[in-house]
Design an enzyme around this catalytic site. Structure first.
Site, PDB file in Angstrom:
ATOM      1  N   CYS A  72       0.824  -1.213   0.000  1.00  0.00           N
ATOM      2  CA  CYS A  72       0.000   0.000   0.000  1.00  0.00           C
ATOM      3  C   CYS A  72       0.857   1.260   0.000  1.00  0.00           C
ATOM      4  O   CYS A  72       0.623   2.189  -0.788  1.00  0.00           O
ATOM      5  CB  CYS A  72      -0.946  -0.008   1.199  1.00  0.00           C
ATOM      6  SG  CYS A  72      -0.127  -0.381   2.780  1.00  0.00           S
ATOM      7  N   HIS A  86      -2.124   5.511   6.525  1.00  0.00           N
ATOM      8  CA  HIS A  86      -0.742   5.967   6.641  1.00  0.00           C
ATOM      9  C   HIS A  86      -0.678   7.436   6.208  1.00  0.00           C
ATOM     10  O   HIS A  86      -1.535   7.910   5.466  1.00  0.00           O
ATOM     11  CB  HIS A  86       0.187   5.170   5.724  1.00  0.00           C
ATOM     12  CG  HIS A  86       0.124   3.689   5.902  1.00  0.00           C
ATOM     13  ND1 HIS A  86       0.426   3.054   7.092  1.00  0.00           N
ATOM     14  CD2 HIS A  86      -0.172   2.687   5.028  1.00  0.00           C
ATOM     15  CE1 HIS A  86       0.313   1.744   6.937  1.00  0.00           C
ATOM     16  NE2 HIS A  86      -0.060   1.499   5.693  1.00  0.00           N
TER      17      HIS A  86
END
Length: 341
Positions: free
Chosen positions: A140, A220
């Site tokens: 990711c 994130h």
């Protein structure tokens, strides 16, 4: 129709299954679970045939009211291609099975590059995939980095990248992980694995990454600095992002300054599972200093941004759509992916 098997119906697998089912040229021929779980009930509700590795567990599934279609090998034999969304390290063990059956397979970023021998990003190297049996969609974080680096490299050239990954501690449903009250260097040494992972797709990029884990679950956050080869302006950079179908802009006027607010926004948009499939670049942070120094913050939804990449990787490996932009358009349209901002 491309017949797709999803081996591992968890955080990524369940999202990829729904994305496959939404495509006009693909169908889910089965998903796999190792034990009875909430996801197994979701698979039942979705109407996906459920396969298990150990048929000795079939009575436990049937007792829970979940029909078992057969064992995993039967699912694999019926598929044209397999998306392996098993936990990191398991895909490597599964590869010999795919080789024995002569099946193409897509691994996730939790596996090492060497497991597939080819790492994939739709915008960066779609056309290199067709002659491979295996591919790996980078993680990711790496997907988010490759998208933005490749976009600016195509437009202005990228001489150097330095980026800090502020990583979520766990996925929202992962109650076994932390930290709860700490900031953990991940790792304390430099670089983190993300830079080398980016280089599996963009080998010419000079990149160093650092990473830490913080007590949050939603997304994130990246702090990115790039040295560009050509002089440019903030306005020109924003135009590049506006023209990229998988880079969204969190506009200053939205008033969003956190991952939690961004997640709430995707929820209010009605996104499935509140998924942010695209990069979330904070418009206010986009800066150009001295003509060539680029800076920004971007949010990366760890559960979601690799999903459209898996779909494009299916077409790329199968060779059914030759033009990467056409595959990207098909994927985005079927998902309802219109980049924010």
């Amino acid at each position: 129709m491309i017949k797709v098997a999803i081996n591992g119906y968890g955080t990524i697998g369940k999202r990829v299954a729904d994305a496959v089912a939404a495509q006009p040229d693909m169908e889910v021929i089965g998903v796999s679970k190792t034990s009875v779980s909430a996801e197994a009930y979701i698979a039942k509700e979705r109407g996906y045939p459920l396969y298990i590795a150990d048929l000795g567990k079939k009575p436990a599934f049937e007792k829970a009211g979940i029909e078992v279609a057969g064992d995993v090998e039967a699912m694999l034999k019926a598929a044209d291609i397999v998306v392996d969304a098993t936990p990191g390290g398991v895909g490597e063990k599964n590869r010999p099975i795919y080789e024995k059956l002569g099946k193409k397979a897509i691994f996730q970023g939790g596996e090492d590059h060497e497991v597939a021998g080819f790492s994939f990003n739709a915008h960066a190297n779609y056309n290199e995939a067709e002659n491979h049996q295996f591919a790996r969609v980078v993680s990711c974080n790496s997907t988010g980095l490759v998208r933005i680096i490749h976009a600016l490299d195509q437009a202005f050239g990228v001489a150097r990248v330095r980026a800090v990954m502020v990583r979520r501690g766990a996925d929202p449903d992962d109650v076994k992980r932390g930290p709860i009250d700490a900031i953990v260097l991940n790792p304390a040494s430099i670089p983190s694995h993300h830079g080398p992972d980016v280089n599996t797709v963009l080998p010419h990029i000079n990149i160093v990454t650092l990473a830490m884990i913080v007590p949050t679950t939603f997304m994130h956050m990246h702090s990115i600095q790039m040295d560009l080869k050509k002089e440019t302006t903030r306005e020109e950079v924003l135009k590049v992002f506006e023209n990229h179908s998988r880079i969204g802009l969190v506009r200053k006027t939205m008033g969003i300054k956190s991952n939690a607010q961004l997640r709430e926004y995707t929820q209010d948009l009605g996104r499935p599972r509140t998924d942010l499939w695209e990069n979330g670049v904070f418009e206010e942070s986009v800066s150009i200093l001295d003509g060539k120094e680029f800076y920004c913050f971007q949010a990366i939804h760890q559960e979601a941004d690799v999903v459209p990449e898996n779909i494009d990787c299916i077409r790329a490996l199968m060779g059914t759509v030759k033009d990467p932009q056409e595959s990207i358009r098909m994927t985005n349209e079927a998902l309802g992916l219109v980049a924010i901002g």
